[in-house]
Design a protein around this motif. Structure first.
Motif, mmCIF file in Angstrom:
data_model
loop_
_atom_site.group_PDB
_atom_site.id
_atom_site.type_symbol
_atom_site.label_atom_id
_atom_site.label_comp_id
_atom_site.label_asym_id
_atom_site.label_seq_id
_atom_site.Cartn_x
_atom_site.Cartn_y
_atom_site.Cartn_z
ATOM 1 N N ARG A 160 -21.392 -29.804 10.198
ATOM 2 C CA ARG A 160 -21.339 -28.808 11.280
ATOM 3 C C ARG A 160 -20.096 -29.036 12.149
ATOM 4 N NH1 ARG A 160 -26.413 -26.335 11.702
ATOM 5 N NH2 ARG A 160 -28.062 -27.453 10.603
ATOM 6 N N ARG A 161 -19.826 -30.314 12.429
ATOM 7 C CA ARG A 161 -18.659 -30.661 13.253
ATOM 8 C C ARG A 161 -17.367 -30.189 12.580
ATOM 9 N NH1 ARG A 161 -15.341 -35.019 12.775
ATOM 10 N NH2 ARG A 161 -14.238 -35.778 14.644
ATOM 11 N N ALA A 162 -17.245 -30.430 11.283
ATOM 12 C CA ALA A 162 -16.038 -30.030 10.558
ATOM 13 C C ALA A 162 -15.844 -28.509 10.602
ATOM 14 C CB ALA A 162 -16.115 -30.503 9.100
ATOM 15 N N GLY A 163 -16.953 -27.767 10.475
ATOM 16 C CA GLY A 163 -16.861 -26.307 10.537
ATOM 17 C C GLY A 163 -16.377 -25.822 11.897
ATOM 18 N N MET A 164 -16.907 -26.418 12.957
ATOM 19 C CA MET A 164 -16.539 -25.988 14.312
ATOM 20 C C MET A 164 -15.106 -26.397 14.648
ATOM 21 S SD MET A 164 -20.207 -26.777 16.127
ATOM 22 C CE MET A 164 -20.438 -25.493 17.357
ATOM 23 N N ILE A 165 -14.697 -27.572 14.159
ATOM 24 C CA ILE A 165 -13.302 -27.977 14.367
ATOM 25 C C ILE A 165 -12.370 -26.997 13.671
ATOM 26 C CG2 ILE A 165 -11.590 -29.725 13.682
ATOM 27 C CD1 ILE A 165 -13.697 -31.859 14.316
ATOM 28 N N LYS A 166 -12.777 -26.547 12.482
ATOM 29 C CA LYS A 166 -11.970 -25.570 11.738
ATOM 30 C C LYS A 166 -11.801 -24.290 12.563
ATOM 31 C CE LYS A 166 -13.010 -25.983 7.356
ATOM 32 N NZ LYS A 166 -13.761 -25.741 6.102
ATOM 33 N N ALA A 167 -12.909 -23.835 13.164
ATOM 34 C CA ALA A 167 -12.859 -22.606 13.970
ATOM 35 C C ALA A 167 -11.903 -22.747 15.142
ATOM 36 C CB ALA A 167 -14.261 -22.255 14.482
#
Length: 248
Positions: free
Chosen positions: A22-29
């Motif tokens: 989840r963290r990786a996805g939000m950092i991507k955003a």
């Protein structure tokens, strides 16, 4: 809309893996996909949330309709503040709320599956060993700008503190000798500068180099640049910026 509730991580390792995804996805955003994220957060729309999924994907969507929701919900209405503040401040605000949401989801799972004191402590220690989304988005806990972040990967955001005396000098070992009297003060300031490759702090006895594109600082050893080699580099590009494809 699926908030990742279709599978239930039951061990500390599974919850941590869920957290990291989840963290990786939000950092991507908030970094690589920041332009797309910005456009989706239209203040004219209803309350929107930024969701991160265990699959390292992100989504801007309306909050869950069921009450109470299956999982804790992210901060509501992040889109309303978009045009009311500078972009970098808005992204930092979303990052802080995203950090809080990730913690709440992880410890929701912990409570739901009966993690004891030792498990909760282990989970928090694993989480705490990672930089927060806020730290990644801003480059460190200091104020940073985000103008070029959409072209950079992960935590390769641009620092607004260019020219600020507290940054480690471009070739820190050379300049360090000339600033003997300032050593104590410099070490305090530089201690907050993190290496863009390994995330470790600046140390006065190590060689550092700054990328001229994204303005992140790197340990020479992390990017395989020696002080001797740095002497011949007019404009240094870090591995991330070197591998970047030009936009179509």
């Amino acid at each position: 809309m699926d908030s990742g509730g279709h599978y239930n991580p039951r061990t500390v390792e599974e919850v941590f893996r869920d957290f990291k995804g989840r963290r990786a996805g939000m950092i991507k955003a908030l970094t690589t996909d920041v332009e797309e994220f910005y456009q989706q957060c239209d203040p004219e729309k209803e309350n929107l949330c930024l969701y991160g999924f265990p699959t390292e994907q992100w989504e801007v969507n309306l909050p869950a309709e069921e009450v109470p929701p299956e999982l804790p919900e992210p901060a509501l209405g992040i889109n309303f503040a978009r045009d009311g503040m500078q972009e970098k401040d808005w992204l930092s605000l979303v990052a802080v709320h995203s950090d809080a949401w990730l913690q709440s989801v992880a410890f929701y799972f912990g409570a739901r599956f009966g993690f004891d004191k030792a498990d909760r402590k282990r989970l928090f220690t694993m989480i705490n060993d990672l930089p927060t989304i806020f730290e990644v988005v801003t480059g460190s806990a200091k104020k940073q700008t985000k103008e070029k972040s959409s072209e950079n990967n992960g935590n390769k955001s641009k620092s607004s503190s260019k020219g600020r005396g507290s940054e480690p000098p471009k070739y820190s070992k050379q300049v360090k000798d000339e600033e003997e009297g300032l050593d104590e003060e410099d070490d305090d300031e530089h201690g907050e500068t993190l290496c863009g490759a390994c995330g470790e702090n600046y140390a006065s006895d190590e060689f550092w180099i700054c990328c001229d594109i994204c303005e992140k600082w790197f340990h020479g050893k992390c990017v395989k640049i020696t002080p001797a080699r740095a002497e011949h580099i007019k404009h240094y590009k870090c591995p991330s910026c070197s591998n970047k494809r030009p936009r179509p």
